[in-house]
Design an enzyme around this catalytic site. Structure first.
Site, mmCIF file in Angstrom:
data_model
loop_
_atom_site.group_PDB
_atom_site.id
_atom_site.type_symbol
_atom_site.label_atom_id
_atom_site.label_comp_id
_atom_site.label_asym_id
_atom_site.label_seq_id
_atom_site.Cartn_x
_atom_site.Cartn_y
_atom_site.Cartn_z
ATOM 1 N N ALA A 1 32.436 14.654 32.389
ATOM 2 C CA ALA A 1 33.769 14.954 32.900
ATOM 3 C C ALA A 1 34.435 13.637 33.268
ATOM 4 O O ALA A 1 33.763 12.669 33.618
ATOM 5 C CB ALA A 1 33.667 15.860 34.114
ATOM 6 N N GLY B 1 28.977 16.546 32.146
ATOM 7 C CA GLY B 1 29.772 17.643 31.585
ATOM 8 C C GLY B 1 29.629 17.743 30.072
ATOM 9 O O GLY B 1 29.750 18.834 29.508
ATOM 10 N N GLU C 1 26.563 19.665 29.556
ATOM 11 C CA GLU C 1 26.785 21.057 29.997
ATOM 12 C C GLU C 1 27.570 21.841 28.940
ATOM 13 O O GLU C 1 27.271 22.995 28.661
ATOM 14 C CB GLU C 1 27.513 21.063 31.346
ATOM 15 C CG GLU C 1 26.607 20.534 32.455
ATOM 16 C CD GLU C 1 27.334 20.318 33.768
ATOM 17 O OE1 GLU C 1 28.253 19.488 33.810
ATOM 18 O OE2 GLU C 1 26.983 20.993 34.754
ATOM 19 N N GLU D 1 24.763 12.954 37.228
ATOM 20 C CA GLU D 1 25.652 13.153 38.379
ATOM 21 C C GLU D 1 25.083 12.620 39.688
ATOM 22 O O GLU D 1 25.789 12.064 40.522
ATOM 23 C CB GLU D 1 25.968 14.653 38.552
ATOM 24 C CG GLU D 1 26.877 15.251 37.505
ATOM 25 C CD GLU D 1 26.171 15.702 36.248
ATOM 26 O OE1 GLU D 1 24.969 15.390 36.071
ATOM 27 O OE2 GLU D 1 26.828 16.368 35.420
#
Ligand code: NAD
Length: 670
Positions: free
Chosen positions: A476, A521, A524, A544
């Site tokens: 992200a 992300g 994911e 993360e």
């Protein structure tokens, strides 16, 4: 033989040599690193240590810094005027030698004559030269067939490309072995079939930089006007002058001078020479085309969008396209390798020939004619291949054929993603290559919109998700995170999770093609696809934790479902990245394929699924995905219900009849 039993000798421990030695040690080889004295070797070892520590901090090493360092043994290479006994012994053990000594032909010739004489006959001897002919470097050797060019990019540990250059007498086996060796270092390769000065990348870069520079020299445009077109219109990571300053004006000036000396025809731009003579070399001296706060202190030059409009993007790329056409026509490299070299070696978001097709071959030829007249550079005469394409009406995308074929392909470009329909497959490309495809709220919105369209598009039977440029997705976009408050982050997290659910719940199979990085992300998103195929050099992880938080788009839920809780905990709690092969072992990816086969393998898997009965595919997916979340009893019941429901479809009748009639079924999704 296992890698750890294989020996690499790197001769020259300077800018390139120390990096190549580091890379080989990371990859598990036993490495001898040779240079002329202890001081240089010690400084190379401390540079390697520093770099390894940085990589370790970023979670990019699977082993300890000391373990890797212990594989590198320094060797003093000369005694008086001669090569030393120590170097001779190292070379006797070598499976591969890579030479990275200064660009002096006699020195390289002497070294290769020596290495050829003392090393075992199966060893490959490679030179990292940027501008000298491989054939001449090999001329004093008795077995020139095992001498090959392996052109790494700076810094070797990070740059993903190696050009493999065939000298006049290099054997095909040596070329293949050099390519395999480069791949074992985690690099991608392109083949340069003829030993032309500058190979692929520097020839194309040379044309590109020189043209921008000539436009300024001739007073046609200003520095910033050229750079803003490069950055904002062509989407390149840096402008022409910005890049020259960043890499060092001397580096380019000297390489291009050497290339010109070997017959690379160009009218050299004087501004490079002037800067070189004035010792204004760019960031390293504090001043080049732009000014910096001090020597070695980098701040990104402010290039304004207001300067757009003066310089046409086709002017900047046409000479590079012309060069690429020359390379292809003369059998130096394939269309695909030229574009791969540009994307990986120069970090362009698209290949130069892809750009030519986008802008149109007619526009490229027109730009070349204009430039030739205005810049007085005869080398800008359009290549025969471009003229042929023009005559045949193969103008690129707009006519359905140019360097590539576009017939039957439909494309739609959104702000952050690219959708390509190639019946019966749809390709979704995450398209923020300069940001390693980091995922923004806009990207989530566009992905969601596109998935919905594809769900209802009857032409499409299978969907592939991939990334543009050098990675699938590095995660992200965290740049907006620091300013945001928990409630905004919660909304972002929920929106991202909804998107992952939408992808998982599609009735059509989703295949994810992973190359470069799939982190945070990015991973994911990849985990919400049905099948993941990764390229050999891909790295996966949930880093993360290193930023102080945890995965927020399904990572803590899907990862344990895929690899089990213990492995998921280790990955999430250490934040370490793992290479594709390890991900394959734990079932996080279905398959690992060579980097240059990723697209082909993904396509053939998608085509295979596209031939299956669509309703049964959807039910299979649902039976597994929903079944796993419930008790065995309920799951079995769900299975029976879906199983029996399929017997109301025409596809079952077709499937069974085709089986009986021994023919291939044609499923319609009815
Ligand atoms: P460099 O000057 O940083 O390093 C060269 C090293 O070779 C020095 O440490 C020098 O002491 C050592 N050396 C000299 N004679 C030697 C000998 N007889 N035995 C062992 N070592 C010896 O140069 P570099 O930038 O690393 O370039 C090396 C080669 O790589 C050149 O051929 C260059 O064209 C090529 N290359 C450079 C780059 C780049 O960006 N710098 C990129 C690709 C290829």
């Amino acid at each position: 033989m296992a890698i750890m039993d294989r020996v690499v000798v790197v001769v020259g421990a300077g800018t390139m040599g120390h990096g190549i030695a580091e890379l080989a040690a990371i990859s598990g080889y036993k490495v001898y690193l040779a240079d002329i004295n202890r001081e240089i070797l010690n400084s190379a070892l401390s540079r390697i240590k520093w770099s390894l520590e940085k990589l370790k901090e970023k979670g990019r090493l699977r082993e300890g810094v000391e373990t890797i360092l212990s594989r590198i043994e320094p060797v003093v290479s000369i005694e008086g005027e001669e090569f030393s006994k120590d170097l001779e012994e190292a070379l006797r053990e070598a499976d591969v030698m890579i030479e990275a000594v200064p660009e002096i032909l006699e020195l390289k010739q002497k070294l290769f004559e020596f290495a050829d004489r003392v090393s075992k006959s199966t060893a490959i001897l490679a030179t990292n030269t940027s501008s000298l002919p491989i054939t001449e470097i090999a001329s004093a050797a008795k077995k020139p067939e095992r001498i090959v060019g392996m052109h790494f990019f700076n810094p070797p540990v990070l740059m993903p490309l190696v050009e493999i250059i065939k000298g006049e007498r290099t054997s095909d086996e040596t070329v293949k072995a050099a390519a395999d060796f480069a791949r074992s270092l985690g690099k991608q390769v392109v083949f340069v079939e003829k030993d032309v000065p500058g190979f692929i990348v520097n020839r194309i870069l040379g044309r590109f930089l020189n043209t921008g520079c000539l436009l300024v020299e001739k007073g046609i445009a200003g520095i910033e006007e050229v750079d803003s077109t490069a950055v904002y219109e062509l989407g390149l990571p840096m402008g022409i002058f910005e890049l020259s300053d960043y890499s060092g004006i001397d580096v380019f000036y000297l390489v291009f001078k050497a290339m010109s000396g070997r017959g690379f025809k160009v009218r050299p731009c004087r501004l490079f020479e002037e800067k070189y003579n004035a010792k204004e070399l760019g960031v390293k001296t504090g001043k080049g085309f732009y000014s910096y706060p001090g020597p070695g202190k980098y701040t990104k030059p402010a290039i304004s969008k207001d300067k757009l409009g003066k310089v046409s993007p086709t002017w900047l790329i046409a000479p590079a396209v012309n060069e690429a056409a020359w390379l292809v026509r003369n059998g130096v490299a394939t269309i695909e390798d030229v574009d791969k070299a540009v994307k990986l070696g120069l970090n362009w978001p698209k290949g130069v020939l892809e750009l030519a097709d986008d802008y149109g071959i007619d526009s490229i030829v027109k730009a070349l004619e204009e430039l030739k007249a205005r810049l007085g550079d005869e080398s800008l005469e359009p290549d025969i291949l471009l003229r042929e394409k023009l005559n045949k009406g193969e103008l690129g995308r707009k006519t359905g054929k140019g360097f590539y074929n576009y017939e039957g392909i439909e494309e739609k470009r959104l702000e952050t993603i690219l959708l390509k329909i190639e019946k019966p497959i749809a390709w979704i490309t995450l398209n923020r290559p300069n940001k390693l495809n980091s995922i923004t709220p806009k990207m989530l919105e566009e992905l969601s919109q596109v998935l919905e369209e594809l769900e209802n598009d009857e032409r499409v039977r299978a969907i592939i998700v991939k990334g543009a440029g050098r990675a699938f997705s590095a995660g992200a976009d965290v740049t907006s995170f620091t300013a945001a408050n928990p409630i905004e982050i919660l909304k972002f997290s929920r929106r991202f999770q909804e998107l992952t659910l939408k992808m998982q719940r599609l009735t059509k199979p989703v295949i994810v093609a992973i190359h470069g990085y799939a982190l945070g992300g990015g991973l994911e998103l990849a985990m919400s696809g049905d099948i993941r195929i990764a390229s050999e050099t891909a790295m996966l992880g949930q880093p993360e934790i290193n930023l102080g938080f945890i995965p927020g788009a399904g990572g803590t839920q899907r990862l344990p479902r895929i690899v089990g809780p213990a492995r998921a905990k280790e990955l999430i709690m250490t934040g370490d990245m793992i290479p594709a092969r390890e991900a394959e072992k734990m079932g996080l990816v279905n398959r690992v394929v060579p980097d240059d086969r990723l697209e082909e393998e993904t396509r053939s898997t998608a085509l295979k699924l596209a031939e299956k009965p669509p309703i049964a595919l959807a039910y299979a997916k649902y039976a597994i995905d929903y079944g796993i979340e419930t008790t065995l009893d309920n799951g079995l019941l769900l299975e029976s219900a879906l199983f029996s429901l399929l017997f109301t479809t025409e596809d079952v009748i077709e499937g069974v009849s085709a089986f009986v009639e021994k023919r291939k079924p044609v499923f319609k999704g009815k």
